[in-house]
Design an enzyme around this catalytic site. Sequence first.
Site, PDB file in Angstrom:
ATOM      1  N   LYS A 122       0.813  -1.214   0.000  1.00 31.82           N
ATOM      2  CA  LYS A 122       0.000   0.000   0.000  1.00 31.82           C
ATOM      3  C   LYS A 122       0.853   1.273   0.000  1.00 31.82           C
ATOM      4  O   LYS A 122       0.383   2.336  -0.399  1.00 31.82           O
ATOM      5  CB  LYS A 122      -0.961  -0.012   1.175  1.00 31.82           C
ATOM      6  CG  LYS A 122      -2.049  -1.082   1.003  1.00 31.82           C
ATOM      7  CD  LYS A 122      -3.051  -1.078   2.127  1.00 31.82           C
ATOM      8  CE  LYS A 122      -4.195  -2.044   1.853  1.00 31.82           C
ATOM      9  NZ  LYS A 122      -3.770  -3.470   1.909  1.00 31.82           N
TER      10      LYS A 122
HETATM   11  C1  LIG Z   1      -4.365  -4.579   1.174  1.00 30.81           C
HETATM   12  C2  LIG Z   1      -3.573  -5.819   1.045  1.00 30.81           C
HETATM   13  C3  LIG Z   1      -3.908  -6.834   0.113  1.00 30.81           C
HETATM   14  C4  LIG Z   1      -5.136  -6.770  -0.752  1.00 30.81           C
HETATM   15  O1  LIG Z   1      -5.056  -5.803  -1.761  1.00 30.81           O
HETATM   16  P1  LIG Z   1      -6.387  -5.292  -2.497  1.00 30.81           P
HETATM   17  O2  LIG Z   1      -5.962  -4.143  -3.322  1.00 30.81           O
HETATM   18  O3  LIG Z   1      -7.321  -4.894  -1.394  1.00 30.81           O
HETATM   19  O4  LIG Z   1      -6.916  -6.426  -3.302  1.00 30.81           O
HETATM   20  C5  LIG Z   1      -3.076  -7.933   0.023  1.00 30.81           C
HETATM   21  N1  LIG Z   1      -1.992  -8.060   0.808  1.00 30.81           N
HETATM   22  C6  LIG Z   1      -1.642  -7.113   1.706  1.00 30.81           C
HETATM   23  C7  LIG Z   1      -0.450  -7.339   2.549  1.00 30.81           C
HETATM   24  C8  LIG Z   1      -2.408  -5.963   1.846  1.00 30.81           C
HETATM   25  O5  LIG Z   1      -2.063  -5.032   2.754  1.00 30.81           O
END
Ligand SMILES: *Cc1c(COP(=O)(O)O)cnc(C)c1O
Length: 551
Positions: A122
């Site tokens: 993120k």
């Molecule tokens: C947020 C997250 C996901 C999922 O990603 P999306 O964009 O919501 O599909 C997968 N792995 C981690 C570690 C995350 O923080």
Amino acid sequence: MASHTASQRYLSTRGGSYDLSFEEVVLKGLASDGGLFIPEEIPSLPSDWASKWQHLSFEDLAYEIFSLYISPSEIPSADLKDIIRRSYSTFRTKDVTPTITLDKEKNIHLLELFHGPTFAFKDVALQFLGNLFEYFLVRRNQGKTGRNREHLTVVGATSGDTGSAAIYGLRGKKDVSVFIMYPDGKVSPIQEAQMTTVMDANVHNLAVDGTFDDCQDFVKALFADPEINKTHRLAAVNSINWARILAQITYYFHAYFSLIRQSSFLPASTVRFVVPTGNFGDILAGYFAKRMGLPAEKLVIATNENDILHRFWQSGKYEKKPVHGSEAEGGIVEDGVKAHEDGVKETLSPAMDILVSSNFERLLWFLAHQIYSTTSDPVEKRRKTAGDHVRSWLNDLKSKGGFSVDAELLKAAQVDFESERVTDEQTLATIKEIFTTTSSLVSKGYILDPHSAIGLAATYRSTERSKPPTTHHISLATAHPAKFSNAVETALQGEKGYSWNEVLPVEMQGLEDKPRRVSHVKKSGGWQGVRTVVVAEVEAELQAAEKAAQQ
Ligand SMILES: *Cc1c(COP(=O)(O)O)cnc(C)c1O
């Protein structure tokens, strides 16, 4: 499809808002009709992209891609370059998102997305979004002083990853405050420490003596409250913000280029991306890359036991849970909306524990746009038809708990995507398997976090259908294992050569002993109590800033 570089505009998936600028959609987050923002057209790549972009750095690649979605009249290119440079200077590797080869025989590569400040993917988007917010605000505030300056108050709820990435994206940014609510005692100790040890004056942690749902309800109530909206400009940073999707497109191209530079990659080779998926934001960026022209054969969705997406790709039915009728729905607040306890299963991969995937709505729009009209229809009519379909599906999701699409639309969805569901047990087995099989290859075994392990498990299944050596798989690694000690310890305790102390990066060592800043909020005070805290803390922050400016 024509590329509309000079005048890229945005619309809502539910047909309500048209002709918005990039700045408007980034600051608004969610459309007023409840829909999500999408570009009017997906730009196609310049004809010489493959040769021209091949050797670009991550930052230069990001610039080329973002320029196809952001008009230079909105953000002049020198400014855009500067925003990008600052956003990725916080990453620990020069490559920003390096791709490594994990299994030479099976051509399996891992795209490591966790080298940013909070060790999760993120960061790639939120570092950029924080700088964008600041850029727009400072520009709006030129020549204004004191209380005449526009101020942005970002409010969010988190059960872990989003909160810390948002805080690190927004800390110290001018004219922006950030409030993150989390359920006291219910986020992992490392994640709580990541959030509460940030001392910048514009960062406000609110620990609520309730559940994640309570936090989320507070955020929703604040966004709906006319009073605070009169005095404060509220903004959201959850994964429905278009800028987050945009920022994630870059690494699909970056990984592709690192792959084709390898000798094992032949002109006839095909590429598959496998993505651990919750709210469908990460993989949606892959869909945009593919539609722009990146030669990816398939995008493979990997879900945990919260498998609404997997069930959709099997059946064409998008249903919260066949048995439970929870009225909670995805996303205006957090990625991986936890909704009601009875609807969501708590797994070892909490960032993917969702009931519905908010960003899926965006894909539905593009599929409806493709299926239910022809290219000879007028542009406005095509868009309206797509928006009407999406609105009706989403209404059914809310009122009936689900909807189904016809065979033709499902078939179209299956052209670009496949799906896999991975259980907790398989997640642990994969962490162990990869650790032991890679110990002989590299000096130490490779340790996956549970989310990345779900991707890897799905990748191995995909190699049965699309076989090496012709096919290369790029599996997205979304977090560093140190963030999820529970799963990693369970999988690897007692394994030869394994030690938790070696998993923990220096940046996280001692973090839990650092001073913290957090306000405690009582659930019994209701959302009005939260409003009082938000208003008072913004006020105190502004007064302190004014005082500092006078001295
Ligand atoms: C947020 C997250 C996901 C999922 O990603 P999306 O964009 O919501 O599909 C997968 N792995 C981690 C570690 C995350 O923080």
